[in-house]
Design an enzyme around this catalytic site. Sequence first.
Site, PDB file in Angstrom:
ATOM      1  N   PHE A 128      31.099  46.302 -25.106  1.00 21.56           N
ATOM      2  CA  PHE A 128      30.829  47.525 -25.854  1.00 21.56           C
ATOM      3  C   PHE A 128      31.426  47.402 -27.263  1.00 21.56           C
ATOM      4  CE2 PHE A 128      31.479  51.992 -27.001  1.00 21.56           C
ATOM      5  CZ  PHE A 128      30.204  52.480 -26.769  1.00 21.56           C
ATOM      6  N   ASP A 202      38.346  47.483 -19.280  1.00 21.97           N
ATOM      7  CA  ASP A 202      37.705  48.714 -19.725  1.00 21.97           C
ATOM      8  C   ASP A 202      36.881  49.237 -18.544  1.00 21.97           C
ATOM      9  OD1 ASP A 202      35.974  50.648 -20.679  1.00 21.97           O
ATOM     10  OD2 ASP A 202      35.685  49.667 -22.614  1.00 21.97           O
ATOM     11  N   TYR A 227      34.460  61.209 -19.555  1.00 22.72           N
ATOM     12  CA  TYR A 227      33.329  62.110 -19.814  1.00 22.72           C
ATOM     13  C   TYR A 227      32.012  61.615 -19.233  1.00 22.72           C
ATOM     14  CZ  TYR A 227      33.254  59.118 -24.056  1.00 22.72           C
ATOM     15  OH  TYR A 227      33.273  58.064 -24.931  1.00 22.72           O
ATOM     16  N   LYS A 228      32.053  60.490 -18.512  1.00 26.61           N
ATOM     17  CA  LYS A 228      30.836  60.001 -17.875  1.00 26.61           C
ATOM     18  C   LYS A 228      30.816  60.473 -16.416  1.00 26.61           C
ATOM     19  CE  LYS A 228      30.887  55.903 -20.868  1.00 26.61           C
ATOM     20  NZ  LYS A 228      29.746  56.223 -21.755  1.00 26.61           N
ATOM     21  N   ARG A 376      18.308  53.133 -20.278  1.00 24.27           N
ATOM     22  CA  ARG A 376      19.286  53.260 -19.197  1.00 24.27           C
ATOM     23  C   ARG A 376      19.001  54.494 -18.367  1.00 24.27           C
ATOM     24  NH1 ARG A 376      25.385  52.668 -21.409  1.00 24.27           N
ATOM     25  NH2 ARG A 376      24.870  54.789 -22.046  1.00 24.27           N
TER      26      ARG A 376
END
Lengths: 401, 401
Positions: A128, A202, A227-228, A376
Site C-alpha cells: 500500500f 500492516d 475503519y474497515k 474490489r
Amino acid sequence: MTTLEEAKRLDAADELAGFRDRFVPITDPGVVAYLDGNSLGRPLRATAERLQELVADQWGARLIRSWEERWLELPERIGDELGRVALGAAPGQTIVADSTSVCLYKTLRAAAALRPGRDEIVTDSANFPTDRFLVESVAAELGHTVRWIEGGDVHPDDVAAVTGPRTAAVVLSHVDYRSAAIADLAGITRLVHDRGALTVWDLCHSVGSIPVELDANGADFAVGCTYKFLNAGPGAPAFLYVNSRHHAEFGQPITGWMGAADTFGMAEHYVPAPGIRRALSGTPPVLGMVGVQEGVALLAEAGIDRVRAKAVALGRWVLALADAWLVPLGFTVASPREDARRGGHVTLRHPDAERLSRVLIEHGVLIDFRRPDGIRVGLSPLTTGFTEVRAAVDRIRELAA
Amino acid sequence: MTTLEEAKRLDAADELAGFRDRFVPITDPGVVAYLDGNSLGRPLRATAERLQELVADQWGARLIRSWEERWLELPERIGDELGRVALGAAPGQTIVADSTSVCLYKTLRAAAALRPGRDEIVTDSANFPTDRFLVESVAAELGHTVRWIEGGDVHPDDVAAVTGPRTAAVVLSHVDYRSAAIADLAGITRLVHDRGALTVWDLCHSVGSIPVELDANGADFAVGCTYKFLNAGPGAPAFLYVNSRHHAEFGQPITGWMGAADTFGMAEHYVPAPGIRRALSGTPPVLGMVGVQEGVALLAEAGIDRVRAKAVALGRWVLALADAWLVPLGFTVASPREDARRGGHVTLRHPDAERLSRVLIEHGVLIDFRRPDGIRVGLSPLTTGFTEVRAAVDRIRELAA
C-alpha cells in the site's frame, strides 16, 4: 448454483445474518449493494447511541473529570480487547492511537532502533502506498537502503531473497490491498527472525476479517486501521502492537506527554511509560474511539472464526457468480481461488475498470476501483448478504455487457 | 466591587452571555462552576446534532461516497476557517490533523530541515512537557543541542540571549500553560528571524481565546489544540500552520498517502501535495473534526475580539475577588496583572494547592491543579459567567479558610 434460490438458501443458513440489524440501515434507496466495507465499514446503531451518551453524560456533565474516570485508560483497554478478539495478542501489547500512517512511522522507527548496525529495510513494491512511502522516508532519514520485493503476493522465498545480515526490518501487509492474497505471517516472521531482523505487519486488510495470531507467531510490531472490517468510522484511530519481549527497550520518536511515565507530573525530562503506553503521543481521540470500542464488542459477539468462515463463503459465492456471468464478458479474477490464501475481498480485473467502476457506483453497486484495472468487491461478513452480492454481480453483468 | 449585584451587573452587560445557551447544559447539580474550559471546553449542542447527522446521513447513507463528496476537503476547509477566525492566517496555510504532539513533531522536523548546518533548538524550561520532550527527542535524533531559556514568561531578551548563528528553530508557547503570561509573538518572531532561525509557536492556550496574528507577524510554523477554547471535544484533532513562503520547500517525515500529491494514484514514490496538504499523513479523523468545525463556527459568530474582551473582563473579576477574599488566606496571584499580558486563565498559588484542588473539585468547583502549587481558573468567554465565577471564588474562600 448461481440462482436466487441458492442465494436465499445461503442467507437462510447464515448464522451471522442477524448482525446486519445491529447497523444503521442504508436509507438511500439507490443502493443495490454495499461492497466497500473494506474501505469504510458501515456504522453500528450502538456507535450512534454511544456518541450521544458520550457528549451528554461524559463530556457534557462530568466534563474534565471524565478523563480520570474513563477516558485516559481507553487506548489500552480497547487495545487489549482488540488484541484478544482479533489479533491473538495477550493484554498490554496493543494500543489504540493516531492514524495507521503515524503508527507505522512509530513502529518502523522503533524497529530500526532495535537493530543498530543494520541498514536495510525490506518491503514489497506492490505494498500500500503509505507503507512504501514511509519505508522510503524512514530509510532516507536513517541513511538506510530500501530492499524491494517485486510485485505483491509475497511468499517466504521472496523475503528470503532480499533479507540478510544487513536487514533491520521487514514491512509487509498481511492481506494485499489489491489482490486480497494472504501472506504467510507465520513463515515470514520465522524467516525474518532467523536472519536477525524484525517484522512490522500492516494488518489493515486482515483485522476483523481473518484471525491474526501475533503472539503465537512471535510477531514483533503490527499496525492497522479500524475503519474497515471493524466498522469504527471514517478516520477512526488506528492501533499499534508491540510484542512484550521488546517492551524493555523499545522507544518511538514522538515523545508527547501521553506516552510519558507520569503524564501530569510535568517532569523535567521525558521518561517513557512502562509497556505499550509509551507508544502514545498526544491526547487520545475519545470520540473516534467510541466506534472502535463498539466495533470490537460486536466482533467479540460474532466471533472472528465465524466471521472468517462467512468471508470465505462470500468469496466463493462471488467467484461462482463471476465465473458464470463476468468471465465471459472479459473479466478476470485477480484474487487467489484457494480459500486459505484469500482475504476479505475479491478483486476482478477488467480493461475498462475505471470507467465501469464509476458507472457501477452511479447505479448503486458500491465497490471500489484500484488502479490500474481492479474492481474490489469488499465482503463484510457482519453486514454483507448472499442475495445482496448476487444482485450486485447481476448488475455488473448488465452494465458491463 | 465584589458584590453579587456587581456580578449580576456584569452578566447583564455581557454581550456574549447568550452564547451559553448554545452549549449542552451541565445537568450535574453538584457543579458550582466549570472553570476548566482551558483543559476541556464544553460541548456545543450543534456538535451533538451534527454527529448524529454525520453517522446517519453521511457515514450511514452515503457511505464511502462521503469521502469525495465532503470529507476529503475538511482538513483544509476547517483549517482555512480557523485561520481566518482565530489565527490571522490567509487560506491555504492551516490544516486540521493528528494531535498537537504529532503536529509539533512534524513542524519541528520541517523547521530543522529548512535550516541545514544549524544545530541548535531553543525552548523554554517551563514550556509544556510535550513541547520540551519533543524538542529533546528531535534534537537527539538530529544530533542537535537544546538551548534552554530558564523559567517561563519568556521575553525577547531571554530569546536573544540563547539564539545565534547555530540556532535552527525556536519553540515557544504563545500563552504559558501555568501563568497565562502572553509571549511577545511579534517581537520574538522578528528577533528569531534576525538571527536567521525559524519559529514554531504552540498556540494551545491562545487559540480561540486571544487574537493571534500569524501572517502579520511573519510566523513560520504554529500548532495548537482545539479541545480547549474551541470546545471541539476530548482528543479532537489539532491544527498546524505553515507560512506560505515555506510551501515550496517544506517537508515532514510521516509521509502517508493523504499528504501525497495524488492520494488515490498509488504512485510509485511519494510526491508531496502542493501547499499545506503535504502536512497530512493518515486518513483524517472525520468524527473528531465535527467539533472543530462547530467550535470555529461559533467563534466566528461571537468574534475573537469580543471573546478576548470578555476574557480580560473575567480575568479582572477573578483578580478582584482573589485580592479581596483569597490573598488574605495565603493565596498569591501567579498570572500577570496587566491585562495585555494575561491570557485566558488566572493561576492562583497556594502552598496546599494539590489537596485543596481535590477538595474544590469534590465540591463542584471544577478548576485544575498544575504542579507544584498552581490552581488554574480557566475562563471561557462563551460559557463562563461573572456570577458563576463569583460563586466559585466564594466557595474557594470557604473551603480554604
